[in-house]
Design a protein around this motif. Structure first.
Motif, PDB file in Angstrom:
ATOM      1  N   PRO A 181     -16.394  52.297 -12.074  1.00  8.57           N
ATOM      2  CA  PRO A 181     -17.261  51.503 -11.089  1.00  8.57           C
ATOM      3  C   PRO A 181     -16.038  50.447 -10.294  1.00  8.57           C
ATOM      4  N   LEU A 182     -15.286  50.836  -9.758  1.00  8.64           N
ATOM      5  CA  LEU A 182     -14.368  50.046  -8.839  1.00  8.64           C
ATOM      6  C   LEU A 182     -14.039  50.745  -7.612  1.00  8.64           C
ATOM      7  N   PRO A 183     -13.827  50.017  -6.418  1.00  6.02           N
ATOM      8  CA  PRO A 183     -13.569  50.693  -5.163  1.00  6.02           C
ATOM      9  C   PRO A 183     -12.141  51.336  -5.003  1.00  6.02           C
ATOM     10  N   ASP A 184     -12.238  52.373  -4.184  1.00  2.52           N
ATOM     11  CA  ASP A 184     -10.881  53.024  -4.040  1.00  2.52           C
ATOM     12  C   ASP A 184      -9.623  51.950  -3.675  1.00  2.52           C
ATOM     13  N   GLY A 185      -8.468  52.337  -4.392  1.00  6.56           N
ATOM     14  CA  GLY A 185      -7.264  51.509  -4.320  1.00  6.56           C
ATOM     15  C   GLY A 185      -7.551  50.239  -4.648  1.00  6.56           C
ATOM     16  N   SER A 186      -8.192  49.661  -5.623  1.00  9.45           N
ATOM     17  CA  SER A 186      -8.348  48.369  -6.019  1.00  9.45           C
ATOM     18  C   SER A 186      -7.656  47.985  -7.148  1.00  9.45           C
ATOM     19  N   ALA A 187      -6.996  48.653  -7.930  1.00 14.44           N
ATOM     20  CA  ALA A 187      -6.519  48.432  -9.262  1.00 14.44           C
ATOM     21  C   ALA A 187      -4.766  48.618  -8.996  1.00 14.44           C
ATOM     22  N   GLY A 188      -3.961  47.761 -10.022  1.00 13.15           N
ATOM     23  CA  GLY A 188      -2.552  47.860 -10.067  1.00 13.15           C
ATOM     24  C   GLY A 188      -2.285  48.632 -11.358  1.00 13.15           C
ATOM     25  N   LEU A 189      -3.131  48.753 -12.282  1.00 10.62           N
ATOM     26  CA  LEU A 189      -2.867  49.142 -13.616  1.00 10.62           C
ATOM     27  C   LEU A 189      -4.011  49.882 -14.062  1.00 10.62           C
ATOM     28  N   MET A 190      -4.035  51.174 -14.359  1.00  6.97           N
ATOM     29  CA  MET A 190      -5.149  51.664 -15.260  1.00  6.97           C
ATOM     30  C   MET A 190      -4.759  52.280 -16.600  1.00  6.97           C
ATOM     31  N   ALA A 191      -5.209  51.859 -17.724  1.00  9.38           N
ATOM     32  CA  ALA A 191      -4.513  52.143 -18.969  1.00  9.38           C
ATOM     33  C   ALA A 191      -5.756  52.804 -19.818  1.00  9.38           C
ATOM     34  N   ALA A 192      -5.196  53.911 -20.612  1.00 10.48           N
ATOM     35  CA  ALA A 192      -6.317  54.610 -21.627  1.00 10.48           C
ATOM     36  C   ALA A 192      -5.591  54.349 -22.917  1.00 10.48           C
ATOM     37  N   CYS A 193      -6.259  53.903 -23.843  1.00 16.08           N
ATOM     38  CA  CYS A 193      -5.489  53.906 -25.004  1.00 16.08           C
ATOM     39  C   CYS A 193      -6.122  54.372 -25.991  1.00 16.08           C
ATOM     40  N   THR A 194      -5.653  55.410 -26.695  1.00 16.68           N
ATOM     41  CA  THR A 194      -6.305  56.042 -28.008  1.00 16.68           C
ATOM     42  C   THR A 194      -7.648  56.631 -27.434  1.00 16.68           C
ATOM     43  N   ALA A 195      -7.972  56.879 -26.275  1.00 16.68           N
ATOM     44  CA  ALA A 195      -9.203  57.374 -25.972  1.00 16.68           C
ATOM     45  C   ALA A 195      -8.993  58.641 -25.038  1.00 16.68           C
ATOM     46  N   PHE A 196      -7.943  59.041 -24.402  1.00 17.39           N
ATOM     47  CA  PHE A 196      -7.457  59.920 -23.573  1.00 17.39           C
ATOM     48  C   PHE A 196      -8.143  61.585 -24.005  1.00 17.39           C
ATOM     49  N   HIS A 197      -8.010  61.761 -25.165  1.00 12.87           N
ATOM     50  CA  HIS A 197      -8.398  63.111 -25.658  1.00 12.87           C
ATOM     51  C   HIS A 197     -10.038  63.327 -25.350  1.00 12.87           C
ATOM     52  N   TRP A 198     -10.898  62.250 -25.294  1.00 12.55           N
ATOM     53  CA  TRP A 198     -12.229  62.401 -25.015  1.00 12.55           C
ATOM     54  C   TRP A 198     -12.436  62.645 -23.661  1.00 12.55           C
ATOM     55  N   PHE A 199     -11.373  62.547 -22.729  1.00 14.20           N
ATOM     56  CA  PHE A 199     -11.898  62.582 -21.309  1.00 14.20           C
ATOM     57  C   PHE A 199     -11.821  64.044 -20.911  1.00 14.20           C
ATOM     58  N   ASP A 200     -12.377  64.404 -19.542  1.00 10.43           N
ATOM     59  CA  ASP A 200     -12.178  65.465 -18.800  1.00 10.43           C
ATOM     60  C   ASP A 200     -10.926  65.051 -17.964  1.00 10.43           C
ATOM     61  N   ARG A 201      -9.955  65.760 -18.381  1.00  7.90           N
ATOM     62  CA  ARG A 201      -8.678  65.598 -17.893  1.00  7.90           C
ATOM     63  C   ARG A 201      -8.571  65.701 -16.315  1.00  7.90           C
ATOM     64  N   PRO A 202      -9.006  66.802 -15.752  1.00  7.87           N
ATOM     65  CA  PRO A 202      -8.680  66.746 -14.204  1.00  7.87           C
ATOM     66  C   PRO A 202      -9.406  65.611 -13.425  1.00  7.87           C
ATOM     67  N   ALA A 240      -1.585  66.575 -31.521  1.00 10.05           N
ATOM     68  CA  ALA A 240      -0.843  67.047 -30.483  1.00 10.05           C
ATOM     69  C   ALA A 240      -1.758  66.966 -29.117  1.00 10.05           C
ATOM     70  N   SER A 241      -2.934  67.180 -29.482  1.00 10.68           N
ATOM     71  CA  SER A 241      -3.848  67.069 -28.283  1.00 10.68           C
ATOM     72  C   SER A 241      -4.256  65.721 -27.464  1.00 10.68           C
ATOM     73  N   LYS A 242      -3.977  64.905 -28.296  1.00  6.83           N
ATOM     74  CA  LYS A 242      -4.469  63.525 -28.077  1.00  6.83           C
ATOM     75  C   LYS A 242      -3.767  62.664 -27.184  1.00  6.83           C
ATOM     76  N   GLU A 243      -2.845  63.302 -26.560  1.00  6.12           N
ATOM     77  CA  GLU A 243      -2.183  62.363 -25.455  1.00  6.12           C
ATOM     78  C   GLU A 243      -1.201  63.788 -24.550  1.00  6.12           C
ATOM     79  N   PRO A 244      -1.252  63.372 -23.308  1.00  4.02           N
ATOM     80  CA  PRO A 244      -0.658  64.392 -22.522  1.00  4.02           C
ATOM     81  C   PRO A 244       0.871  64.506 -22.573  1.00  4.02           C
ATOM     82  N   SER A 245       1.684  65.429 -22.296  1.00  8.15           N
ATOM     83  CA  SER A 245       3.164  65.545 -22.146  1.00  8.15           C
ATOM     84  C   SER A 245       3.495  64.969 -20.955  1.00  8.15           C
ATOM     85  N   VAL A 246       4.725  64.660 -20.980  1.00  9.40           N
ATOM     86  CA  VAL A 246       5.350  63.953 -19.683  1.00  9.40           C
ATOM     87  C   VAL A 246       5.551  64.837 -18.720  1.00  9.40           C
ATOM     88  N   ARG A 247       5.537  65.963 -19.110  1.00  9.37           N
ATOM     89  CA  ARG A 247       5.510  67.123 -17.885  1.00  9.37           C
ATOM     90  C   ARG A 247       4.124  67.195 -17.299  1.00  9.37           C
TER      91      ARG A 247
END
Length: 257
Positions: free
Chosen positions: A99-120, A171-178
């Motif tokens: 719930p933030l406007p377009d282009g409003s943030a300088g940093l977005m971090a997800a910490c040990t939660a990424f594997h619960w997200f819809d990645r795309p 291994a699925s809990k974080e994306p690869s650098v690629r």
């Protein structure tokens, strides 16, 4: 992600007490990578605030934190923890619908939660919310294998219905650098790992494992007393009264074009 939040009902207090935080220097480095005048840092899937605390401790002057959390119980503990921190705003929201406007943030971090997200959907939302020059970061704590950790993980793999291949699940809990480098709208990703350690006694280690949703799936099926007895037996067989846990915090980040 909304249905996932239900997995942690009743665990918010335990999670806040027994999950470790994150090295402040990891977030110091991330703030240094930003190349925008937008001064909002977004903590996505903030839980009870373990990651938010590390972000706050590293926060440069003039920045604010928006902690986004969909779970009611997690958000209640999160709000209480930062009630006296004017630089932290707690909001109800999803990783896929921040719930933030377009282009409003300088940093977005997800910490040990990424594997619960819809990645795309999450990547698309990060591209929307971050300003050009903003940084998307995926941060994860990983226990370095040792005898007691291997034994506890083997117990989970044997008894948790949804965990048949523990190594693959981890291994699925974080994306690869690629993968992160291929996200539309972002530059080539980078990665950095921070090593640290802590000492825990047997009960402290068990409390750590009782913050895991996979362990609570076993608890719901067999009962807390049975699981506690099993975990105590595993610890007694594989460690002394205390154990030094080695951790690695891996940070993968890419800058918004």
């Amino acid at each position: 992600m909304l249905e996932v939040a239900d997995r942690f009902d009743g665990l918010a207090e335990t999670y806040a007490l027994h999950r470790p935080g994150y090295p402040t220097e990891a977030f110091d480095h991330l703030f240094q990578q930003t190349a925008t005048d937008k001064r909002i840092a977004v903590d996505v899937g903030a839980g009870p605030g373990n990651s938010t605390a590390a972000l706050r401790d590293a926060l440069p002057a003039g920045w604010l934190i928006t902690a986004v959390e969909p779970g009611h119980e997690m958000r209640r503990v999160l709000t209480r923890s930062f009630s006296d921190a004017p630089c932290v705003q707690v909001v109800n929201g999803l990783a896929e619908a921040v719930p933030l406007p377009d282009g409003s943030a300088g940093l977005m971090a997800a910490c040990t939660a990424f594997h619960w997200f819809d990645r795309p959907a999450f990547y698309a939302e990060a591209a929307r919310v971050l300003a050009p020059g903003g940084v998307l970061a995926l941060v994860r704590n990983r226990r370095v294998p040792c005898a007691v950790i291997d034994a506890l993980n083997a117990y989970i793999a044997e008894h948790a219905i949804e965990v048949s291949d523990h190594a693959r699940r981890e291994a699925s809990k974080e994306p690869s650098v690629r993968e992160l480098s291929e996200v539309t709208g972002f530059s080539t990703a980078r990665s950095r790992t921070y090593a640290w350690r802590e000492e825990r006694d047997r009960r402290g280690l068990i409390d750590l494992y009782l913050t895991r949703s996979s362990v609570w799936s076993i608890v719901r099926r067999t009962g807390l007393r049975r699981v506690m007895d099993d975990l105590q037996a595993v610890c007694a067989a594989t460690m002394g009264e205390t154990v030094t846990l080695d951790w690695e915090t891996t940070v993968k980040w890419a800058r918004r074009r």
